[in-house]
Design a protein around this motif. Structure first.
Motif, PDB file in Angstrom:
ATOM      1  N   HIS A  38       9.175 -10.311 -15.015  1.00  0.00           N
ATOM      2  CA  HIS A  38      10.024  -9.152 -14.758  1.00  0.00           C
ATOM      3  C   HIS A  38       9.261  -7.929 -14.263  1.00  0.00           C
ATOM      4  O   HIS A  38       9.875  -6.906 -13.990  1.00  0.00           O
ATOM      5  N   GLU A  39       7.934  -8.016 -14.140  1.00  0.00           N
ATOM      6  CA  GLU A  39       7.151  -6.881 -13.661  1.00  0.00           C
ATOM      7  C   GLU A  39       6.591  -7.188 -12.273  1.00  0.00           C
ATOM      8  O   GLU A  39       5.756  -8.080 -12.126  1.00  0.00           O
ATOM      9  N   PRO A  40       7.027  -6.463 -11.238  1.00  0.00           N
ATOM     10  CA  PRO A  40       6.510  -6.709  -9.883  1.00  0.00           C
ATOM     11  C   PRO A  40       5.102  -6.146  -9.724  1.00  0.00           C
ATOM     12  O   PRO A  40       4.709  -5.188 -10.395  1.00  0.00           O
ATOM     13  N   TRP A  41       4.338  -6.756  -8.834  1.00  0.00           N
ATOM     14  CA  TRP A  41       3.015  -6.261  -8.517  1.00  0.00           C
ATOM     15  C   TRP A  41       2.593  -6.782  -7.149  1.00  0.00           C
ATOM     16  O   TRP A  41       3.207  -7.692  -6.595  1.00  0.00           O
ATOM     17  N   GLU A  42       1.549  -6.190  -6.622  1.00  0.00           N
ATOM     18  CA  GLU A  42       0.962  -6.673  -5.374  1.00  0.00           C
ATOM     19  C   GLU A  42      -0.501  -6.282  -5.347  1.00  0.00           C
ATOM     20  O   GLU A  42      -0.959  -5.414  -6.088  1.00  0.00           O
ATOM     21  N   MET A  43      -1.249  -6.928  -4.469  1.00  0.00           N
ATOM     22  CA  MET A  43      -2.677  -6.641  -4.305  1.00  0.00           C
ATOM     23  C   MET A  43      -3.097  -6.994  -2.882  1.00  0.00           C
ATOM     24  O   MET A  43      -2.463  -7.831  -2.222  1.00  0.00           O
ATOM     25  N   GLY A  44      -4.135  -6.346  -2.405  1.00  0.00           N
ATOM     26  CA  GLY A  44      -4.674  -6.658  -1.095  1.00  0.00           C
ATOM     27  C   GLY A  44      -5.599  -7.859  -1.158  1.00  0.00           C
ATOM     28  O   GLY A  44      -6.325  -8.046  -2.149  1.00  0.00           O
ATOM     29  N   VAL A  45      -5.586  -8.680  -0.127  1.00  0.00           N
ATOM     30  CA  VAL A  45      -6.416  -9.885  -0.056  1.00  0.00           C
ATOM     31  C   VAL A  45      -7.160  -9.860   1.276  1.00  0.00           C
ATOM     32  O   VAL A  45      -6.532  -9.875   2.343  1.00  0.00           O
ATOM     33  N   HIS A  46      -8.489  -9.823   1.225  1.00  0.00           N
ATOM     34  CA  HIS A  46      -9.296  -9.665   2.435  1.00  0.00           C
ATOM     35  C   HIS A  46     -10.501 -10.602   2.347  1.00  0.00           C
ATOM     36  O   HIS A  46     -11.294 -10.500   1.407  1.00  0.00           O
ATOM     37  N   LYS A  47     -10.631 -11.501   3.315  1.00  0.00           N
ATOM     38  CA  LYS A  47     -11.718 -12.482   3.302  1.00  0.00           C
ATOM     39  C   LYS A  47     -12.788 -12.089   4.306  1.00  0.00           C
ATOM     40  O   LYS A  47     -12.510 -11.958   5.501  1.00  0.00           O
ATOM     41  N   ARG A  48     -14.011 -11.902   3.819  1.00  0.00           N
ATOM     42  CA  ARG A  48     -15.137 -11.529   4.657  1.00  0.00           C
ATOM     43  C   ARG A  48     -16.350 -12.360   4.263  1.00  0.00           C
ATOM     44  O   ARG A  48     -16.728 -12.397   3.090  1.00  0.00           O
ATOM     45  N   ASN A  49     -16.949 -13.036   5.226  1.00  0.00           N
ATOM     46  CA  ASN A  49     -18.152 -13.846   5.007  1.00  0.00           C
ATOM     47  C   ASN A  49     -17.970 -14.859   3.871  1.00  0.00           C
ATOM     48  O   ASN A  49     -18.874 -15.103   3.069  1.00  0.00           O
ATOM     49  N   GLY A  50     -16.776 -15.439   3.808  1.00  0.00           N
ATOM     50  CA  GLY A  50     -16.507 -16.473   2.816  1.00  0.00           C
ATOM     51  C   GLY A  50     -16.136 -15.962   1.440  1.00  0.00           C
ATOM     52  O   GLY A  50     -15.863 -16.752   0.541  1.00  0.00           O
ATOM     53  N   THR A  51     -16.119 -14.642   1.242  1.00  0.00           N
ATOM     54  CA  THR A  51     -15.751 -14.055  -0.047  1.00  0.00           C
ATOM     55  C   THR A  51     -14.428 -13.321   0.094  1.00  0.00           C
ATOM     56  O   THR A  51     -14.223 -12.560   1.041  1.00  0.00           O
ATOM     57  N   ILE A  52     -13.535 -13.549  -0.855  1.00  0.00           N
ATOM     58  CA  ILE A  52     -12.235 -12.873  -0.851  1.00  0.00           C
ATOM     59  C   ILE A  52     -12.309 -11.652  -1.772  1.00  0.00           C
ATOM     60  O   ILE A  52     -12.646 -11.775  -2.950  1.00  0.00           O
ATOM     61  N   TYR A  53     -11.979 -10.488  -1.219  1.00  0.00           N
ATOM     62  CA  TYR A  53     -11.937  -9.249  -1.982  1.00  0.00           C
ATOM     63  C   TYR A  53     -10.478  -8.950  -2.320  1.00  0.00           C
ATOM     64  O   TYR A  53      -9.628  -8.873  -1.421  1.00  0.00           O
ATOM     65  N   LEU A  54     -10.201  -8.799  -3.611  1.00  0.00           N
ATOM     66  CA  LEU A  54      -8.857  -8.462  -4.076  1.00  0.00           C
ATOM     67  C   LEU A  54      -8.814  -6.972  -4.407  1.00  0.00           C
ATOM     68  O   LEU A  54      -9.511  -6.515  -5.322  1.00  0.00           O
ATOM     69  N   ASP A  55      -8.024  -6.225  -3.647  1.00  0.00           N
ATOM     70  CA  ASP A  55      -7.947  -4.781  -3.800  1.00  0.00           C
ATOM     71  C   ASP A  55      -6.699  -4.419  -4.593  1.00  0.00           C
ATOM     72  O   ASP A  55      -5.609  -4.956  -4.343  1.00  0.00           O
ATOM     73  N   VAL A  56      -6.827  -3.509  -5.556  1.00  0.00           N
ATOM     74  CA  VAL A  56      -5.705  -3.103  -6.396  1.00  0.00           C
ATOM     75  C   VAL A  56      -4.725  -2.262  -5.582  1.00  0.00           C
ATOM     76  O   VAL A  56      -5.120  -1.316  -4.895  1.00  0.00           O
ATOM     77  N   HIS A  57      -3.447  -2.618  -5.625  1.00  0.00           N
ATOM     78  CA  HIS A  57      -2.372  -1.825  -5.030  1.00  0.00           C
ATOM     79  C   HIS A  57      -1.505  -1.277  -6.155  1.00  0.00           C
ATOM     80  O   HIS A  57      -1.082  -2.029  -7.037  1.00  0.00           O
ATOM     81  N   LYS A  58      -1.234   0.000  -6.110  1.00  0.00           N
ATOM     82  CA  LYS A  58      -0.388   0.625  -7.112  1.00  0.00           C
ATOM     83  C   LYS A  58       1.002   0.810  -6.546  1.00  0.00           C
ATOM     84  O   LYS A  58       1.189   1.482  -5.536  1.00  0.00           O
ATOM     85  N   LEU A  59       1.994   0.206  -7.192  1.00  0.00           N
ATOM     86  CA  LEU A  59       3.374   0.319  -6.725  1.00  0.00           C
ATOM     87  C   LEU A  59       3.966   1.661  -7.157  1.00  0.00           C
ATOM     88  O   LEU A  59       3.542   2.249  -8.156  1.00  0.00           O
TER      89      LEU A  59
END
Length: 531
Positions: free
Chosen positions: A293-314
């Motif tokens: 029941h709690e929505p959320w989202e995050m950024g997903v960015h792949k660079r040089n084989g590593t995925i960076y997950l960035d916090v998004h504030k709704l």
């Protein structure tokens, strides 16, 4: 009441929910297997192949397909093969011996059938006046038959998507034009509970501190010491100092840039790291299997084989004064439960700055994927053996018969996830009344929380881990190099959706540039991300 001396808790923190070396060594010739990364239309591929093979806020009041293979890079102590549970699937052949029926279906046995005229002697029936053929007639608008078939009749059963049908939650669902892939939450918790997911004990690599004024130092000056005589403060007013409270500033991707800067300052290699993220994002993923029941989202960015997950504030609804005050009660309790050389004994709390923080950077492994994670720590203590451990500080409204079940189902799940993934063995909960007065404290052991919830059939920690493993496998197999995405979990909370994004945060772009060109300054439009 003085808290008893603490034994070294790290030996049993990961308990039966996650046995690393012991379970791997006793598994004999158990083969590494891969978890299914999605069901339905999830498009995923080998999660770890390109990586060499294997792979938060605090203080507020608490109101796959993955080829593990063999490592192509350096091996880390404690890395285990991913052993997934395989149930016994028996094949039960049906040895039915049917007698051959040698009758000719359209032969002499069916002479009467062959004499049936092609045209019926009966007249075509006429529908009574007022009969509607728009699929809304009949009882309850459904009529007779199975469901509306487009030939003038409505159905006996509701069409999927109608009221009472199994698709009613999706009747207004429209797919985003940025859609790339999805992971449906179709696996039952019983299925996930049978899967054994390896979780490696987190190992701290470095840390950094943010002090008053916002300046960041790559050291431990922001780490606070736990006050063992916290029970002396029972009865304290958590409203003290509220008038001088400095609320937390949303740093956005700048905060992620400080985390990445600590990685570069320590010269930590990302060669075999699959995911780099704050703990907050892992909390969301692990909790999604139960929290619908709690929505959320995050950024997903792949660079040089590593995925960076960035916090998004709704976006959030505007906070009332009571909301802000309840938030402050958590920060005030943190000040009461930690040593402060600048505050005299018995002196009231004052000048609480919620932007001051200490962040531990730890490495762990979930399933086949190595994760580098930043986690804000409230305070630390020492065991009898002299080993430093971290302690989470939480506040909650005092429980009664009506609220204890919800507390154990929902809040303890969040407490456990936040502490478990960062290797925090203890949680101290301060219970307060509706006016903000501290009424009692309770020390919880992280391992015991999961055991307590499992006995009451509220939730299971291994279900959270198994689901998170599937999400990471799906993400790593779907996300393409040098492309940007948004991962979201929104109503009706039955799928994770991966959407195409238009840009990458400057903090990540600048970090990647400095890793490749340490002596070269970042481009002018990115230089501000370091400040």
């Amino acid at each position: 009441m003085d808290l008893p001396p603490m034994k070294n808790p790290m030996d049993d923190l990961f308990g039966e929910d996650s046995d690393n070396d012991s379970r791997s060594s006793s598994s004999g010739n158990a083969s590494s297997s891969s978890s299914s990364s999605s069901s339905g239309s999830a498009s995923s591929s080998g999660a770890s192949s390109s990586k060499g093979g294997d792979g938060d806020g605090g203080g507020a009041d608490s109101s796959s397909s993955s080829d593990s293979g063999s490592s192509g890079g350096r091996e880390d102590r404690g890395d285990d093969r991913v052993d997934s549970y395989n149930g016994d699937s028996g094949v039960y052949p049906y040895d039915q011996e049917e007698e051959d029926d040698e009758r000719d279906l359209f032969g002499s046995d069916n002479e009467e059938y062959t004499k049936t005229p092609a045209l019926s002697t009966y007249s075509i029936p006429v529908l009574p006046a007022g009969w509607s053929s728009d699929n809304h007639g009949g009882r309850g608008g459904m009529g007779r038959g199975r469901w509306a078939n487009g030939r003038g009749g409505a159905g006996l059963l509701p069409r999927p998507g109608g009221r009472g049908g199994f698709g009613g939650r999706y009747q207004n669902y429209q797919r985003d034009e940025r859609f790339v892939s999805e992971l449906k939450l179709s696996k039952s918790k019983e299925t996930l509970s049978r899967k054994h997911t390896v979780f490696q004990e987190p190992c701290e690599l470095t840390s950094y501190s943010r002090v008053e004024g916002g300046q960041v130092f790559f050291d431990e000056r922001g780490l606070r010491l736990f006050k063992r005589h916290v029970s002396e403060d029972i009865g304290a007013d958590l409203n003290q100092g509220y008038d001088t409270f400095i609320e937390k500033i949303d740093l956005g991707s700048e905060g992620f840039g400080d985390f990445l800067g600590s990685i570069r300052a320590k010269n930590i290699s990302l060669e075999n790291i699959h995911f780099v993220t704050f703990r907050n994002n892992l909390n969301k993923i692990l909790g999604a299997v139960y929290n619908r029941h709690e929505p959320w989202e995050m950024g997903v960015h792949k660079r040089n084989g590593t995925i960076y997950l960035d916090v998004h504030k709704l976006p959030e609804r505007p906070q009332s004064d009571l909301d802000r005050r309840r938030c402050y009660w958590g920060y005030c309790f943190e000040s009461l439960a930690t040593e402060d050389p600048g505050r005299a004994y018995g002196e009231d709390i004052h000048h609480v700055d919620s932007n001051v923080e200490f962040v531990s950077v730890v490495k762990t492994k979930l399933g086949a994927h190595r994760v580098l994670m930043g986690a804000e720590m409230d305070c630390c203590d020492e065991t009898d053996e002299g080993r430093r451990i971290y302690i989470e500080l939480k506040t909650s409204r005092e429980l009664d018969d009506r609220t204890v079940e919800r507390f154990e189902r929902e809040k303890l799940l969040k407490f456990w996830i936040q502490s478990f993934v960062a290797g925090v063995p203890y949680i101290l909960v301060g219970y307060r009344d509706d006016g903000g007065r501290l009424v009692r404290t309770e020390r919880l052991r992280t391992k015991d929380i999961a055991h307590r919830a499992r006995l009451k059939n509220y939730w299971q920690g291994n279900v959270c881990l198994a689901f998170a493993d599937e999400v990471l496998c799906w993400l790593y197999g779907t996300v393409k190099e040098n492309e940007d995405y948004t991962l979201q979990f929104v109503h009706p909370f039955m799928r994770l959706e991966l959407l195409q994004a238009q840009s990458c945060p400057d903090a990540i772009t600048n970090h990647v540039h400095l890793l490749q060109h340490p002596s070269s300054p970042p481009p002018p439009h990115l230089s501000n991300s370091l400040m």
